[in-house]
Design a protein around this motif. Structure first.
Motif, PDB file in Angstrom:
ATOM      1  N   ILE A  54     131.847  51.587  49.099  1.00 26.09           N
ATOM      2  CA  ILE A  54     131.790  51.520  50.563  1.00 26.09           C
ATOM      3  C   ILE A  54     130.330  51.786  50.921  1.00 26.09           C
ATOM      4  N   GLU A  55     129.807  51.055  51.887  1.00 27.30           N
ATOM      5  CA  GLU A  55     128.388  51.230  52.242  1.00 27.30           C
ATOM      6  C   GLU A  55     128.175  50.813  53.697  1.00 27.30           C
ATOM      7  N   LEU A  56     127.385  51.624  54.398  1.00 23.05           N
ATOM      8  CA  LEU A  56     127.119  51.390  55.819  1.00 23.05           C
ATOM      9  C   LEU A  56     126.005  50.364  56.048  1.00 23.05           C
ATOM     10  N   GLY A  87     130.985  49.585  55.884  1.00 24.58           N
ATOM     11  CA  GLY A  87     131.558  50.476  56.893  1.00 24.58           C
ATOM     12  C   GLY A  87     131.216  51.929  56.631  1.00 24.58           C
ATOM     13  N   ASP A  88     131.795  52.780  57.472  1.00 24.08           N
ATOM     14  CA  ASP A  88     131.561  54.221  57.424  1.00 24.08           C
ATOM     15  C   ASP A  88     132.511  54.847  56.397  1.00 24.08           C
ATOM     16  N   MET A  89     131.945  55.590  55.460  1.00 23.66           N
ATOM     17  CA  MET A  89     132.759  56.169  54.372  1.00 23.66           C
ATOM     18  C   MET A  89     133.764  57.210  54.874  1.00 23.66           C
ATOM     19  N   MET A 138     126.671  54.292  64.918  1.00 25.91           N
ATOM     20  CA  MET A 138     126.087  55.077  63.814  1.00 25.91           C
ATOM     21  C   MET A 138     124.786  54.396  63.336  1.00 25.91           C
ATOM     22  N   THR A 139     123.706  55.154  63.261  1.00 22.06           N
ATOM     23  CA  THR A 139     122.415  54.563  62.884  1.00 22.06           C
ATOM     24  C   THR A 139     122.366  54.238  61.393  1.00 22.06           C
TER      25      THR A 139
END
Ligand SMILES: C[S@@+](CC[C@H](N)C(=O)[O-])C[C@H]1O[C@@H](n2cnc3c(N)ncnc32)[C@H](O)[C@@H]1O
Length: 232
Positions: free
Chosen positions: A62-64, A86-88, A1-2
Motif C-alpha cells: 500500500i502506498e500513498l 492509498g492511505d495505509m 493528506m499531503t
C-alpha cells in the motif's frame, strides 16, 4: 493528506537511502513470514519489497505517493508487485498475510493518534491468525530541538513538542550546488503507546529488538523493531 514524497523526493529516494541496511532487514522478514505472503505498508520504491520478493515471498504493498510507486515500477520486477494507492490507515487489500510490515519510522507519518490506531487495526485485519505485524521506528527523543544528522550534504534537525507529541523533521540537503529544505510533520509515539495500539487491534507483543541486528531492546536503545502477533 499531503504527499511528502512527490517529485524530487521520490526521484532521489534510493540514492539518499543507500546507507541503510537491506540484507539484515530482508533476512529478518523472511524468517518472520515463514514462507507466507507479505504486505508492506508504505512500500515506497520497493527498496525492501523487491529483494524480499526475490527471496520467493509473494509481496504486496500500500502506498500513498504515486511518484514513489512510479520509481518502484521502473525497477526489474517492480511491475509484478501488486500495490494499492492509498492511505495505509484505511486502504484494504485482497487476501490475508503471514506478515505485515511498516518500517523506517513511517508509522509516525500518520500525524494523529486516531490514524495510528486505525493503521494497527488495518494491519491486524490483513493478518492471518498467527501472523505478525512488524514496525521499525525511533524511540522519540524528548528534547525540543535535536540535530540527528550533520554531514557535508545533509543536516537533519528534529523539532519536538512534548505537549502534543508533534514532531517536525527538518531536512537541509545540498543538491546540485544549492541547499534545499524539506520539513515533514510526524506524530511521535513511545513503544508503550504502540503496544497499546496493538492490544486495541487484538495483537500481542512477541519480540522487540533495538534494530535489525536483533540485539535486545534496552533503555539505551534509540530505535526498536517490534513484532506483534495476531492470536491463532
Ligand atoms: C521513509 S519512506 C519508506 C519507504 C519504504 N518503506 C522503505 O523502507 O524504503 C515513507 C513512505 O511512506 C509513504 N507514506 C506516508 N504516509 C503514508 C500513508 N498514510 N499511507 C501510505 N503510505 C504513506 C510515503 O509516500 C513514502 O513512500
Amino acid at each position: 493528506m499531503t504527499d511528502w514524497f512527490a517529485g524530487a523526493v521520490a526521484e532521489h529516494y534510493d540514492e539518499d537511502t543507500t546507507h541503510l541496511p537491506v540484507d539484515l532487514v530482508v533476512d529478518a522478514l523472511v524468517e518472520l513470514a515463514r514462507g507466507g505472503a507479505a504486505l508492506e505498508l508504505a512500500i515506497g520504491t520497493g527498496r525492501i519489497a523487491l529483494p524480499l520478493a526475490q527471496r520467493g515471498l509473494p509481496v504486496s504493498g500500500i502506498e500513498l505517493s504515486p511518484d514513489m510507486i512510479a520509481q518502484l515500477r521502473r525497477k526489474p520486477g517492480g511491475s509484478e508487485i501488486p500495490v494499492e494507492l492509498g492511505d495505509m490507515a484505511t486502504t484494504r487489500v485482497d487476501g490475508s498475510f503471514a506478515l505485515v510490515y511498516l518500517i523506517r519510522n513511517t508509522i509516525l507519518n500518520l500525524t494523529t493518534q486516531d490514524a495510528q490506531v486505525a493503521c494497527f487495526a488495518n494491519a491486524a485485519a490483513d493478518l492471518e491468525p498467527g501472523g505478525c505485524f512488524v514496525v521499525e521506528v525511533v524511540v522519540p527523543n524528548t528534547r525540543p530541538l535535536e540535530v540527528f544528522d550533520l554531514s557535508d550534504t545533509h543536516v537533519g534537525v528534529d523539532e519536538y513538542d512534548a505537549d502534543t507529541q508533534r514532531l517536525v523533521s527538518h531536512h537541509f540537503r545540498l543538491r546540485d550546488g544549492s541547499w534545499e529544505r524539506l520539513s515533514v510533520p510526524f506524530r511521535a509515539a513511545s513503544p508503550g503507546e504502540l503496544d497499546l495500539m496493538a492490544r486495541l487491534a487484538g495483537m500481542q507483543l512477541r519480540e522487540r529488538w533495538s534494530d535489525w541486528t536483533r540485539e535486545p531492546f534496552t533503555a539505551a536503545s534509540a530505535s526498536h523493531v517490534s513484532v506483534w502477533e495476531k492470536p491463532r
